[in-house]
Design an enzyme around this catalytic site. Sequence first.
Site, PDB file in Angstrom:
ATOM      1  N   LEU A 115       0.571  24.042 -30.203  1.00 25.82           N
ATOM      2  CA  LEU A 115      -0.901  24.129 -30.114  1.00 25.82           C
ATOM      3  C   LEU A 115      -1.350  22.724 -29.714  1.00 25.82           C
ATOM      4  O   LEU A 115      -1.003  21.750 -30.383  1.00 25.82           O
ATOM      5  CB  LEU A 115      -1.511  24.537 -31.447  1.00 25.82           C
ATOM      6  CG  LEU A 115      -3.051  24.656 -31.433  1.00 25.82           C
ATOM      7  CD1 LEU A 115      -3.495  25.766 -32.385  1.00 25.82           C
ATOM      8  CD2 LEU A 115      -3.758  23.366 -31.813  1.00 25.82           C
ATOM      9  N   GLU A 116      -2.072  22.631 -28.630  1.00 24.45           N
ATOM     10  CA  GLU A 116      -2.541  21.321 -28.177  1.00 24.45           C
ATOM     11  C   GLU A 116      -4.061  21.282 -28.097  1.00 24.45           C
ATOM     12  O   GLU A 116      -4.695  22.241 -27.668  1.00 24.45           O
ATOM     13  CB  GLU A 116      -1.980  20.992 -26.781  1.00 24.45           C
ATOM     14  CG  GLU A 116      -0.586  20.404 -26.822  1.00 24.45           C
ATOM     15  CD  GLU A 116      -0.092  19.869 -25.477  1.00 24.45           C
ATOM     16  OE1 GLU A 116       1.044  19.388 -25.439  1.00 24.45           O
ATOM     17  OE2 GLU A 116      -0.836  19.922 -24.467  1.00 24.45           O
ATOM     18  N   ASN A 133       6.304  36.633 -20.130  1.00 28.26           N
ATOM     19  CA  ASN A 133       7.531  37.445 -20.111  1.00 28.26           C
ATOM     20  C   ASN A 133       7.168  38.921 -20.282  1.00 28.26           C
ATOM     21  O   ASN A 133       7.082  39.408 -21.416  1.00 28.26           O
ATOM     22  CB  ASN A 133       8.465  37.014 -21.255  1.00 28.26           C
ATOM     23  CG  ASN A 133       8.959  35.593 -21.098  1.00 28.26           C
ATOM     24  OD1 ASN A 133       8.766  34.966 -20.060  1.00 28.26           O
ATOM     25  ND2 ASN A 133       9.611  35.082 -22.113  1.00 28.26           N
ATOM     26  N   GLY A 163       2.128  22.432 -20.709  1.00 25.45           N
ATOM     27  CA  GLY A 163       2.657  21.081 -20.517  1.00 25.45           C
ATOM     28  C   GLY A 163       3.824  20.811 -21.442  1.00 25.45           C
ATOM     29  O   GLY A 163       4.472  21.728 -21.926  1.00 25.45           O
ATOM     30  N   SER A 203      -1.271  19.575 -18.675  1.00 25.97           N
ATOM     31  CA  SER A 203      -1.269  21.009 -18.391  1.00 25.97           C
ATOM     32  C   SER A 203      -2.259  21.242 -17.255  1.00 25.97           C
ATOM     33  O   SER A 203      -3.056  20.360 -16.939  1.00 25.97           O
ATOM     34  CB  SER A 203      -1.726  21.792 -19.615  1.00 25.97           C
ATOM     35  OG  SER A 203      -0.943  21.504 -20.723  1.00 25.97           O
ATOM     36  N   HIS A 227       4.912  28.994 -14.592  1.00 23.63           N
ATOM     37  CA  HIS A 227       4.397  29.076 -15.963  1.00 23.63           C
ATOM     38  C   HIS A 227       4.430  27.745 -16.699  1.00 23.63           C
ATOM     39  O   HIS A 227       3.847  27.616 -17.762  1.00 23.63           O
ATOM     40  CB  HIS A 227       5.132  30.158 -16.755  1.00 23.63           C
ATOM     41  CG  HIS A 227       6.441  29.730 -17.344  1.00 23.63           C
ATOM     42  ND1 HIS A 227       7.423  29.097 -16.631  1.00 23.63           N
ATOM     43  CD2 HIS A 227       6.923  29.862 -18.607  1.00 23.63           C
ATOM     44  CE1 HIS A 227       8.451  28.866 -17.432  1.00 23.63           C
ATOM     45  NE2 HIS A 227       8.180  29.309 -18.619  1.00 23.63           N
ATOM     46  N   GLY A 228       5.111  26.775 -16.170  1.00 23.56           N
ATOM     47  CA  GLY A 228       5.173  25.478 -16.850  1.00 23.56           C
ATOM     48  C   GLY A 228       6.051  24.539 -16.066  1.00 23.56           C
ATOM     49  O   GLY A 228       6.395  24.815 -14.908  1.00 23.56           O
ATOM     50  N   GLY A 285       9.194  23.588 -16.870  1.00 19.51           N
ATOM     51  CA  GLY A 285      10.612  23.962 -16.861  1.00 19.51           C
ATOM     52  C   GLY A 285      11.441  22.752 -17.269  1.00 19.51           C
ATOM     53  O   GLY A 285      11.123  21.614 -16.909  1.00 19.51           O
TER      54      GLY A 285
END
Lengths: 138, 476
Positions: free
Chosen positions: B205-206, B325, B374, B380, B399-400, B402
């Site tokens: 959680l950011e 997913n 992120g 992010s 999605h990010g 990686g």
Amino acid sequence: MTHWEHYPHDADMGVRGYGETKAQAFEQALLALSAIIINPDKLHAEKKISIHCSAEDDELLFADWLNSIIYHMATDDLFFCRAKVNIDNGQLNAELWGEPIDVKRHQPTVEVKGATYTTLKVVEYKPGEWLAQTVVDV
Amino acid sequence: MDINLLTQDSETSWRIKATGKMRVPAIIYADRGLIEEMDDKVREQITNVATLPGIVKAAYAMPDAHWGYGFPIGGVAAFDAEEGGVVSAGGVGFDISCGVRALKTGLKKSDVEAVKKQLADILFLEIPAGVGSTGTINLTTQQMDRMLLGGAQWAVKQGFGETQDLQRIEEQGCMSGAAPSEVSERAKKRQKREMGTLGSGNHYLEVQYVAEVYNEKIASAYGLREGDVIVSIHCGSRGLGHQIGTEFLKSMVMAAAQYDIQLPDRELACAPIKSSLGQSYLGAMRAAINCALANRQILTHLTRKSFSRVLPEAYLSLLYDVSHNTCKVEEHIVDGEKRHLYVHRKGATRAFSSGNTAIPEDLRAYGQPVLIGGSMGTCSYVLAGANENETRAYSSACHGAGRAMSRHQAKRQWRGKNLIEELAGRGIEIRSPSLRGVAEEAPGAYKNVSAVVNAGEVAGLANKVAKLVPMICVKG
């Protein structure tokens, strides 16, 4: 020659157990799995549970074994430090010893979601020298 | 990855021609630098995906693709049930419907700076994070089934959040076609105490602030301005999803021969969509999607509660909630023909372009918000589904970042305590139950998320709207 190790995977983690028998390699893999989360050497064998699984071949049995451990960690609130495994004709019976999870004391690193079939292998690579390995999703 | 094995179609599109058992080509969207850094396993895995029965047009890999199991992480493939198409548990992954939710707070960076440490402490106290953490919600069997049917809609009815939250969640917070009866007792037991928990690993959680706006028009429509404070929650369907993935992976491996499916890799385990096993998996997988949506909804409630204690003037509203997913039935135009396809996205985000009726009405003209996660210390992104991206990977995006480095290597390279101090020096408060966990999740262990996002933009998948920089990170 019984020992365990981790091996790298891009996003996840490989667990590998070695033993003089298939069962010993499975027992060592439990330590490799536990060591992703905590230091198994610092655990006490306070509680015991039994596990049974069966599969059509050694590799699927190994994945089932790891998945059973993961399931019991999550539902019995235990980290495991020792196992006694017996494998007979695709049937695995095991006794596992471990300690109730204490988040503050154990400082667990990461949850293991499940055993994948990536690089899954169970093999007697030399007479009397077994290896059991796969990548687990973390 | 050996670039010589690919045919370059454009600056950011690389093709693997259909040869051997491949039914369709495979296409990787990435720039030259990302391709060169990419593991050869991505090529091997996306090539294997292209051999599966009923696959339509091509198998795709996103710019953040990396070695997964069966499908690469960052893999997209669509299947037609009428052409013997399959559904694959390995094509969805263990953490079913893992995703990102972003909340707007109505606050500015300076509002949070003054109380940052206090807010971090309260969030860490309220949000169950890490291995062994449990939620306060203990569901009965009937409640569990209702949750699996209702998703975030169920959660709102229980008092976790507000009705207007649902408009900003994919499927309006409830995946239809869920079948709780297809979810094993083991999976339900594993979930029993995990509702409203964050999990561990790369879940977080950011609290972040908007550091840069790239597209004023879309940012304004999304309600984002420079300096605004955002909360991002990254987590999934917890133990229930993991158990479903585990069980169906095995069932599908065992049944492959019965369905006359030759698997190039056991992890590609799949079943025909029109088979009983395929239908059983779809029912269970959709229930897990609802579990993830309910989980993020409960975490939203806990986040609001935390903010109200420190910053009572904050009003937390949803920007959007995306899942990574999944396998979803979508309508796509393929070579001029409208078709209903089972689109698998594993570590990839749905990124519908403007006009798609699945996008909330007030955002429809701008494209679907795409939330790119992120890695604690970097940044992010908020993106928008690019126009006409339907022809490119069925409207999907990355999605990010990686991972660029294994956990094994990261653990050896960094120490959690030093990393937390270093990030605090840069104005980022980290809270985590595990120092080793922080080390394994070091920002340096991830690829450059900006390079990934830029490649996706050039490829015409999703366009940059805003960049978010972390102020607080609660890490599982």
